[in-house]
Scaffold this active site. Structure first.
Site, PDB file in Angstrom:
ATOM      1  N   CYS A  86       0.819  -1.215   0.000  1.00 30.41           N
ATOM      2  CA  CYS A  86       0.000   0.000   0.000  1.00 30.41           C
ATOM      3  C   CYS A  86       0.857   1.272   0.000  1.00 30.41           C
ATOM      4  O   CYS A  86       1.541   1.528  -0.987  1.00 30.41           O
ATOM      5  CB  CYS A  86      -0.986  -0.044   1.155  1.00 30.41           C
ATOM      6  SG  CYS A  86      -2.417   0.992   0.825  1.00 30.41           S
ATOM      7  N   HIS A 177      -3.496  -4.793   1.584  1.00 25.41           N
ATOM      8  CA  HIS A 177      -2.848  -5.054   2.883  1.00 25.41           C
ATOM      9  C   HIS A 177      -2.870  -6.544   3.220  1.00 25.41           C
ATOM     10  O   HIS A 177      -3.781  -7.001   3.898  1.00 25.41           O
ATOM     11  CB  HIS A 177      -3.603  -4.295   3.981  1.00 25.41           C
ATOM     12  CG  HIS A 177      -3.360  -2.830   3.980  1.00 25.41           C
ATOM     13  ND1 HIS A 177      -2.439  -2.223   4.800  1.00 25.41           N
ATOM     14  CD2 HIS A 177      -3.921  -1.839   3.257  1.00 25.41           C
ATOM     15  CE1 HIS A 177      -2.437  -0.929   4.583  1.00 25.41           C
ATOM     16  NE2 HIS A 177      -3.330  -0.658   3.651  1.00 25.41           N
ATOM     17  N   GLU A 179      -1.297  -8.143   5.341  1.00 27.27           N
ATOM     18  CA  GLU A 179      -1.081  -8.418   6.775  1.00 27.27           C
ATOM     19  C   GLU A 179      -2.386  -8.368   7.571  1.00 27.27           C
ATOM     20  O   GLU A 179      -2.404  -8.752   8.730  1.00 27.27           O
ATOM     21  CB  GLU A 179      -0.066  -7.419   7.361  1.00 27.27           C
ATOM     22  CG  GLU A 179      -0.582  -6.021   7.661  1.00 27.27           C
ATOM     23  CD  GLU A 179      -0.834  -5.144   6.430  1.00 27.27           C
ATOM     24  OE1 GLU A 179      -0.725  -5.641   5.288  1.00 27.27           O
ATOM     25  OE2 GLU A 179      -1.168  -3.967   6.610  1.00 27.27           O
TER      26      GLU A 179
HETATM   27  N1  GLN Z   1      -3.297   6.264   0.050  1.00 32.91           N
HETATM   28  C1  GLN Z   1      -2.362   6.243   1.128  1.00 32.91           C
HETATM   29  C2  GLN Z   1      -1.138   7.080   0.789  1.00 32.91           C
HETATM   30  O1  GLN Z   1      -1.105   7.720  -0.196  1.00 32.91           O
HETATM   31  C3  GLN Z   1      -1.940   4.814   1.433  1.00 32.91           C
HETATM   32  C4  GLN Z   1      -3.038   4.102   2.147  1.00 32.91           C
HETATM   33  C5  GLN Z   1      -2.595   2.886   2.898  1.00 32.91           C
HETATM   34  O2  GLN Z   1      -1.414   2.598   3.084  1.00 32.91           O
HETATM   35  N2  GLN Z   1      -3.568   2.159   3.371  1.00 32.91           N
HETATM   36  O3  GLN Z   1      -0.194   7.094   1.527  1.00 32.91           O
END
Ligand code: GLN
Length: 201
Positions: A86, A177, A179
């Protein structure tokens, strides 16, 4: 031999990843010691690294301030595995198209921050992933999408027609994610699949 794993812990979800690495290692009969990384000097001793989700602007700033950014670049240059999830994927990318994110450039993709966010902040989807027999329960939270992949990048999964999991040599990046579910198959894929083992040893 005991493996040394590092979970970058400057910001974001750390303990779930530490737990997932332990369980993935156990599934492969490997011993692992997990370090949380908040300062420079620890990454060079790690066999494998994890860059979690959180807020990419904050994570990239703290990595630079602490001097951890160049250590992660060296880790990847040495061919050691990194799983970036992410916000971690955003930070690892070549281009996040946002001046507030100082990307590491260790994963040859460009990303669209919050592509799956805003209108639907969070959702779970059964994702077909290359190398896994059954769909993976992928949790997306304000997730980025990958919009361009470099020549040497393998797309492992797509959602809504866009890449959401990729491998670029020792680096696996996911927009979701892994995890946040008990399923550790993505961690196993990143660190213990034949492609990763070759690179780690
Ligand atoms: N959209 C978030 C960012 O730009 C990331 C979101 C996340 O890690 N769940 O950092």
């Amino acid at each position: 031999m005991t493996l040394t794993a590092g979970v970058v812990a400057v910001q974001g979800d750390v303990s779930e990843h530490a737990d997932a690495i332990r369980r993935a290692a156990a599934a492969h009969d490997e011993e692992v010691t997990v370090h949380e990384i908040r300062e420079s000097g620890i990454v060079p001793g790690c066999d494998l690294l994890l860059l979690p989700g959180g807020e990419s602007t904050t994570i990239s700033r703290l990595l630079r301030e602490e001097g951890i950014d160049d250590e992660i670049r060296q880790h990847v240059a040495d061919g050691k595995p990194l799983l970036a999830t992410c916000a971690g994927l955003i930070v690892s990318s070549r281009d996040a198209k946002d001046d507030r994110v100082d990307t590491l450039g260790v994963l040859d993709v460009s990303v669209d921050r919050n592509a799956f966010g805003r209108q639907k902040d969070s959702f779970e989807a059964p994702l077909s992933v290359d190398g896994l027999d059954e769909p993976f329960p992928a949790v997306f939270i304000r997730a980025p999408a990958i919009d361009e992949v470099g020549e040497d990048v393998t797309v492992l999964a797509e959602w809504d027609g866009r890449p959401v999991a990729v491998r670029d040599g020792p680096v696996v990046g996911t927009a979701f994610h892994p995890e946040l579910t008990p399923d550790v198959r993505i961690h196993r894929l990143a660190f213990f699949a034949p492609e990763a083992e070759q690179l780690a040893r």
